[in-house]
Design a protein around this motif. Sequence first.
Motif: not given
Length: 252
Positions: A98-123
């Motif tokens: 099965r898909h590595d759950l840690a890898l899924f979290r990492k991708v979402v953490e960087i691509n989505l949560v990271g994007t939102f973190t930068v957006l929020t703090i910069a805004a």
Amino acid sequence: MQVNGVAALVTGGASGLGGATAAALAEKGASVYALDLPRAVEDAPKVEGVTYVAADVTDADQVQAAVDEAAGGRHPLRVVVNCAGIGPSARVLSKKGRHDLALFRKVVEINLVGTFTVLTIAAEAIAKTDPLDHGQRGVVINTASIAAFDGQVGQVAYSSSKGGVVGLNLPAARDLASSGIRVLTIAPGIIDTPMLATVSDEFRAALAEGVPFPKRLGLPSEYAALALSMIEQDYLNGEVIRLDGSLRMAPR
């Protein structure tokens, strides 16, 4: 909004889409702060007008420090372009299991949560700047992918993360409207970035052949040009724009 005389923060700014965008903004007269991981910053080319900042988009404290540096210069911070991201491939189920759950979290953490973190703090920092015409203060451009709409086999994590970027676009634009901050998203197709540098010429040609028109890979400079145009078009807000030669991805 004019780029000349403003500060801009570009994540993933040491190479690829971010590197091209950072250079294009600097050429137009912006004071650019290119945020990237330490190793990427060490290997980044010297570009006039671009200051490299070592930071991880998943670390809010590091992002805050980078934003503070960008906002603390002689020009107001008004532009943010989020290009940082990763795109590993794995199926939900494969011969390896099965898909590595840690890898899924990492991708979402960087691509989505990271994007939102930068957006929020910069805004938060952009909202403190003096308003320009019609109360505008700045713009944030995020990077999704056509995989958000046409995810292929093995792209479940990547497509999920980029679909999240598409999903946050409009509500973020509506949330930040009262602060005079626009939010936009570019969804690139197959762009000739360093991630494709290791594949064969035959494979690259096959990728290009699948694009309806023009039959070639996209260029980082084209992404940068689109980002600059979006910054300058004040009435463009809350929109996701595909940059893909009308490509619609097949299942595999």
